[in-house]
Motif scaffolding. Sequence first.
Motif, PDB file in Angstrom:
ATOM      1  N   LYS A 169       0.842  -1.206   0.000  1.00  0.00           N
ATOM      2  CA  LYS A 169       0.000   0.000   0.000  1.00  0.00           C
ATOM      3  C   LYS A 169       0.872   1.249   0.000  1.00  0.00           C
ATOM      4  N   ASP A 170       1.933   1.255   0.825  1.00  0.00           N
ATOM      5  CA  ASP A 170       2.836   2.413   0.871  1.00  0.00           C
ATOM      6  C   ASP A 170       3.561   2.598  -0.456  1.00  0.00           C
ATOM      7  N   ILE A 171       3.913   1.496  -1.106  1.00  0.00           N
ATOM      8  CA  ILE A 171       4.555   1.589  -2.425  1.00  0.00           C
ATOM      9  C   ILE A 171       3.614   2.271  -3.415  1.00  0.00           C
ATOM     10  N   ARG A 172       2.348   1.872  -3.390  1.00  0.00           N
ATOM     11  CA  ARG A 172       1.375   2.471  -4.322  1.00  0.00           C
ATOM     12  C   ARG A 172       1.183   3.957  -4.048  1.00  0.00           C
ATOM     13  N   GLN A 173       1.148   4.337  -2.771  1.00  0.00           N
ATOM     14  CA  GLN A 173       0.999   5.757  -2.441  1.00  0.00           C
ATOM     15  C   GLN A 173       2.209   6.566  -2.903  1.00  0.00           C
ATOM     16  N   HIS A 174       3.383   6.004  -2.723  1.00  0.00           N
ATOM     17  CA  HIS A 174       4.592   6.688  -3.167  1.00  0.00           C
ATOM     18  C   HIS A 174       4.597   6.855  -4.682  1.00  0.00           C
ATOM     19  N   GLN A 175       4.184   5.804  -5.395  1.00  0.00           N
ATOM     20  CA  GLN A 175       4.134   5.891  -6.851  1.00  0.00           C
ATOM     21  C   GLN A 175       3.091   6.908  -7.289  1.00  0.00           C
ATOM     22  N   ALA A 176       1.968   6.955  -6.566  1.00  0.00           N
ATOM     23  CA  ALA A 176       0.933   7.930  -6.898  1.00  0.00           C
ATOM     24  C   ALA A 176       1.462   9.356  -6.733  1.00  0.00           C
ATOM     25  N   ALA A 177       2.308   9.560  -5.715  1.00  0.00           N
ATOM     26  CA  ALA A 177       2.898  10.886  -5.493  1.00  0.00           C
ATOM     27  C   ALA A 177       3.813  11.255  -6.650  1.00  0.00           C
ATOM     28  N   LEU A 178       4.578  10.295  -7.112  1.00  0.00           N
ATOM     29  CA  LEU A 178       5.473  10.555  -8.246  1.00  0.00           C
ATOM     30  C   LEU A 178       4.681  10.852  -9.515  1.00  0.00           C
ATOM     31  N   ASP A 179       3.606  10.063  -9.725  1.00  0.00           N
ATOM     32  CA  ASP A 179       2.796  10.268 -10.930  1.00  0.00           C
ATOM     33  C   ASP A 179       2.056  11.592 -10.898  1.00  0.00           C
TER      34      ASP A 179
END
Length: 554
Positions: A169-179
């Motif tokens: 879940k944290d990985i997805r949130q981090h990727q969402a921040a980058l995107d």
Amino acid sequence: MLTHLTLINFALADRLAIDIESGFNVLTGETGAGKSLLLDALSACLGERTDTNYVRYGADKADVTATFSYHDGSPEAEWLKQQELDDESGEIHLRRVIFATGRSKAWINGRPSSLSELKEIGRLLVQLYSQHSQQQLLEPPYPKHWLDRYSNFYAPAQAVRDAYSQWQKDIRQHQAALDAQATRKQRIDTLELQLEELEEVVQVDYADIEQEFDRLSHHEAIMQDCAYSLNGLDEAEPNLSQELSSILRRLESHAGRSEQLSEIYTSLLNAQSEIEDATASLRHFIDRQSFDPERMEELNSKLEIFHRLARKYRTQPESLKAEYDSWQAELEQLHQLEDPETLAEQVEVSYQDFLAKAEHLDQIRREAAGPLAKQLTEQVKQLALPEAHFEFKFEPLEQPSSEGLSFIQLLFTANKGIPAQPLARVASGGELSRIALVMQVMNAEKTEAEVLVFDEIDVGISGGTAEIVGRLLAGLGQHVQILCITHQAQVAAQSDQHLLVKKQQTDPASSTILMLQEEERILELARMTGGVEINETTLQHAKQLRQLKFQSGA
């Protein structure tokens, strides 16, 4: 413990009531007699899928009830309390009615229940093992699941799954921040403008100002109607208060002569008090009212702003506050995403948490694997596999998963001097059936369920091996209740109770289940070993099988 089963128009059973004893119970019978009748009925009561084939030919419905006893403090007792289904009798009654149309209904202790509730309580009461369970051994996850179940590693395994889920879940949130880097600034600017425009407006409750504006708009009509009402209540000659006082005086003199009149008088007296209070409140309301044209204009301006903004943002005026709160939450989330590095740090924290839990789980699995493989080896050796050897193999995964850090295999060899290899690659069908049986018995020793059902799990074994299987089940039956369908006389001879399923040539055909006494058991064991013709040799063999039961002390 299962104590009683009642079957009405269920498959081949017309009307059948069976008392089940504690210990090791076996069901035997000729092919086609309906040995699965009892287990099918029990499965129906436990919420398993049914079909119209369970409804006896010519009947409109099948009705089955299973009765269990339980102890205070047991998992099933706690479940019943949570569902407010506990019974002073200390029994659990599970009932299932299957209609010929395909529908079914279920009850727990007399209360209508869902199939999911039946399955929940069923998992606490009964554990089922079938002859097809050996196929599970060939599925890659099975050795790991069996190791965890036998060693009671459910809690640490679940902790690893939860930690893995949080890490992902944290990985997805981090990727969402980058995107979101490219579009975030534009969206933040938009939200800030919208919030600024609504900030002052949402401080006022739309419903309150709308109501106040409506009251001022109808001020003249309200005052006229209030004055008319006050006049009729208290100021006119005559008025309602005077008329009611006169009525009360007339009834008061007769109230003591009739209980019904007394009640009427009391009701009117109460009504007079209510009217006096309402009249006073109405006079107070009239005195406080005044028309303020400036206030009305101010309210009208505020309402116009509400409606203009509602049209702009395509919503209702009363929904603007909710829109404001939603935008505020989105803005806060975007600000949190403003620094992907912070989220990257959280990813590392959750990864380290997962890694620590996964390494702990891997360690305790490895520590338990050796003794468990040795125990499995010793048990299987008794089943005509004297050179059997098992070991667990741990292979690191290329990528960690929710199941841990290692892929776990169960290796096996049946021959001395030959290295153990994956079970699916080297075990024959007969070896698999014996291994599956032992693993199921070992699992059964760890289950919380008090009823264990074995459906022809001894297929593929015979002779001395079947006798040992019977002893294993008899030993297990000293701790839990066992129901076992078997074709093996050596297994049946070790049982505490012997149930015989017989087909009756009625019209339509039907089956019944009989509790056999010792002499009847000997005859049934002789039939199982010798076929249709029972002679002195087969009878002697059957008696010897029973003597082995008593000599072993099982």
